[in-house]
Design an enzyme around this catalytic site. Structure first.
Site, PDB file in Angstrom:
ATOM      1  N   PHE A 284       3.512 -11.424  -5.725  1.00  0.00           N
ATOM      2  CA  PHE A 284       4.935 -11.069  -5.801  1.00  0.00           C
ATOM      3  C   PHE A 284       5.226 -10.145  -6.980  1.00  0.00           C
ATOM      4  CE2 PHE A 284       5.330 -13.537  -2.343  1.00  0.00           C
ATOM      5  CZ  PHE A 284       6.470 -14.301  -2.136  1.00  0.00           C
ATOM      6  N   GLY A 285       4.304  -9.260  -7.285  1.00  0.00           N
ATOM      7  CA  GLY A 285       4.514  -8.274  -8.337  1.00  0.00           C
ATOM      8  C   GLY A 285       4.007  -8.691  -9.697  1.00  0.00           C
TER       9      GLY A 285
ATOM     10  N   THR B 258       1.045  -6.698 -10.983  1.00  0.00           N
ATOM     11  CA  THR B 258       1.197  -5.301 -11.381  1.00  0.00           C
ATOM     12  C   THR B 258       1.391  -5.221 -12.898  1.00  0.00           C
ATOM     13  OG1 THR B 258       3.619  -5.285 -11.194  1.00  0.00           O
ATOM     14  CG2 THR B 258       2.335  -4.779  -9.190  1.00  0.00           C
ATOM     15  N   GLY B 259       1.756  -6.357 -13.501  1.00  0.00           N
ATOM     16  CA  GLY B 259       2.020  -6.408 -14.938  1.00  0.00           C
ATOM     17  C   GLY B 259       3.446  -6.077 -15.313  1.00  0.00           C
ATOM     18  N   LYS B 260       4.289  -5.730 -14.322  1.00  0.00           N
ATOM     19  CA  LYS B 260       5.623  -5.253 -14.683  1.00  0.00           C
ATOM     20  C   LYS B 260       6.491  -6.335 -15.321  1.00  0.00           C
ATOM     21  CE  LYS B 260       7.652  -5.891 -10.028  1.00  0.00           C
ATOM     22  NZ  LYS B 260       8.313  -5.180  -8.902  1.00  0.00           N
TER      23      LYS B 260
ATOM     24  N   TYR C 101      11.124 -12.350   9.397  1.00  0.00           N
ATOM     25  CA  TYR C 101      11.275 -11.268   8.409  1.00  0.00           C
ATOM     26  C   TYR C 101      12.496 -10.420   8.730  1.00  0.00           C
ATOM     27  CZ  TYR C 101       6.368 -12.086   7.015  1.00  0.00           C
ATOM     28  OH  TYR C 101       5.195 -12.627   6.582  1.00  0.00           O
TER      29      TYR C 101
ATOM     30  N   SER D 110      -0.072 -11.670  -0.253  1.00  0.00           N
ATOM     31  CA  SER D 110       0.393 -11.732  -1.644  1.00  0.00           C
ATOM     32  C   SER D 110      -0.724 -11.426  -2.643  1.00  0.00           C
ATOM     33  CB  SER D 110       1.007 -13.113  -1.943  1.00  0.00           C
ATOM     34  OG  SER D 110       1.859 -13.062  -3.054  1.00  0.00           O
TER      35      SER D 110
ATOM     36  N   LEU E  59      -0.845  -9.267  -4.841  1.00  0.00           N
ATOM     37  CA  LEU E  59      -0.274  -8.916  -6.142  1.00  0.00           C
ATOM     38  C   LEU E  59       0.673  -9.998  -6.666  1.00  0.00           C
ATOM     39  CD1 LEU E  59       0.383  -5.084  -5.684  1.00  0.00           C
ATOM     40  CD2 LEU E  59      -1.427  -6.187  -7.007  1.00  0.00           C
TER      41      LEU E  59
END
Length: 349
Positions: A241-242, A245-247, A57, A237, A239
């Site tokens: 990778f986002g 979130t629904g974005k 990382y 993970s 979410l």
């Protein structure tokens, strides 16, 4: 905010961890050191003393940021009471062909594992780590969006016995307290367990695998293995990778890892991901929840999840997601989640 610390043994061990863990793979890439330390302070203040990192990382991994997350965590850790913090990190294997990691590790053999832990301990500024994980298997198996095992891809690799013996040496030396796996499949977990029992070597406590509303492959066979062998799941993970979130539904170019690095996260680029996320977003709205609350509450509620690993690119994001893990998932809501799952089964395997 109420304390999130809910202590429980990790797997079959005496290592007690909270059921929420702070992931750090954004540290040093999307997240500055100052913000990262603020996140660590915020998590600890709310009972989350379990920190997960890895030698490779920040992510996406590149030579310029190799070890950055561990280094940032180490500078923070130096100011803490070490015995009160649970630190997990990982050794990278040769599969990803990351040439800047120890010259490109050729194997998960004794010399590579030992070199990796020594580097991690130096960056983390500590004498030991609480949990040391093999980041992914050295052998051929489908990972990171691959969905079929292909025996033609088999190759020579370090026997699992030798990997386990190398880890056992580090346990005996006090450099690691416990061992775990990551991105593993049932055969691998069972081999590590069988050899540990036969040879009186340390047993793995956990496997860290992707698990979320659109990636539920863990449930088919690993769930039984982990239940019967007392192995915990560290769910990463949650979410997706986002996506959860629904974005990206409203704006596919919304700021985030997937828009910043389009080739990253191939698991989440498959055809049924968007329809599934759309359905879950509608379900969340029906129950007056955000999609983030639905997604994180679901993962944390599952009986086989020892700890849900949440990561954030900023303190503000963590201040939203950490309390969202406390969302209650009723039996009625779970039934509706499962109905969507049967329609869009594992769109991101």
């Amino acid at each position: 905010m109420a304390c999130l610390f809910n202590p429980q043994p990790l797997g079959h061990s005496k290592l007690i961890v909270p059921d929420v863990c702070l992931g750090t793979m954004t540290f040093g890439e999307q997240t500055s050191e100052e913000d990262a330390h603020n996140q660590l302070d915020f998590a600890l203040a709310n009972g989350v003393n379990f920190i997960d990192t890895a030698e490779m990382y920040s992510v996406p991994s590149r030579a310029e940021t190799y070890g950055a997350s561990e280094t940032i965590v180490g500078r923070w850790l130096k100011r803490q009471k070490r015995e009160q913090i649970i630190v997990a990190t990982k050794v990278a294997g040769p599969l990803r062909k990351l040439d800047w990691i120890r010259g490109g590790p050729t194997a998960l053999d004794r010399s590579n594992i030992r070199a990796a832990i020594e580097g991690s301990l130096q960056r983390l500024q500590t004498d030991y780590v609480d949990l040391y994980q093999l980041h992914w298997p050295e052998r051929n198996q489908p990972m990171f969006g691959q969905w079929q095992f292909d025996p033609k891809e088999d190759r020579e690799c370090t026997p699992i016995r030798q990997q386990l013996e190398a880890l056992a040496e580090l346990v005996q030396e006090g450099k690691i307290r416990a061992i775990g796996l990551s991105n593993e499949h049932p055969w691998g977990v069972m081999q590590f367990i069988r050899l540990a029992d036969e040879l009186d070597l340390p047993r793995v406590l956990c496997t860290q695998n992707a698990y979320n509303l659109i990636t539920r492959t863990f449930e088919t066979s690993l769930a039984e293995v982990c239940h019967r062998e007392k192995i915990g799941l560290l769910a990463y993970s949650p979410l997706a990778f986002g996506h959860l979130t629904g974005k990206y539904l409203n704006d596919p170019a919304a700021p985030g890892r997937l828009s910043q690095w389009p080739a990253f996260g191939q698991r989440y680029c498959k055809p049924n991901v968007v329809p599934a996320v759309t359905a879950y977003a509608a379900l969340a709205k029906k129950y007056e929840l955000t999609l983030t609350q639905l997604a994180l509450g679901f993962v944390r509620s599952r009986w086989f999840v020892s700890s849900t690993i949440i990561g954030a690119s900023s303190l503000a994001q963590l201040q939203e997601t950490l309390p969202a893990t406390r969302t209650t998932i009723s039996d009625e809501l779970l039934d509706e989640i499962n109905a969507i799952h049967l329609k869009y089964t594992n769109p991101a395997p």
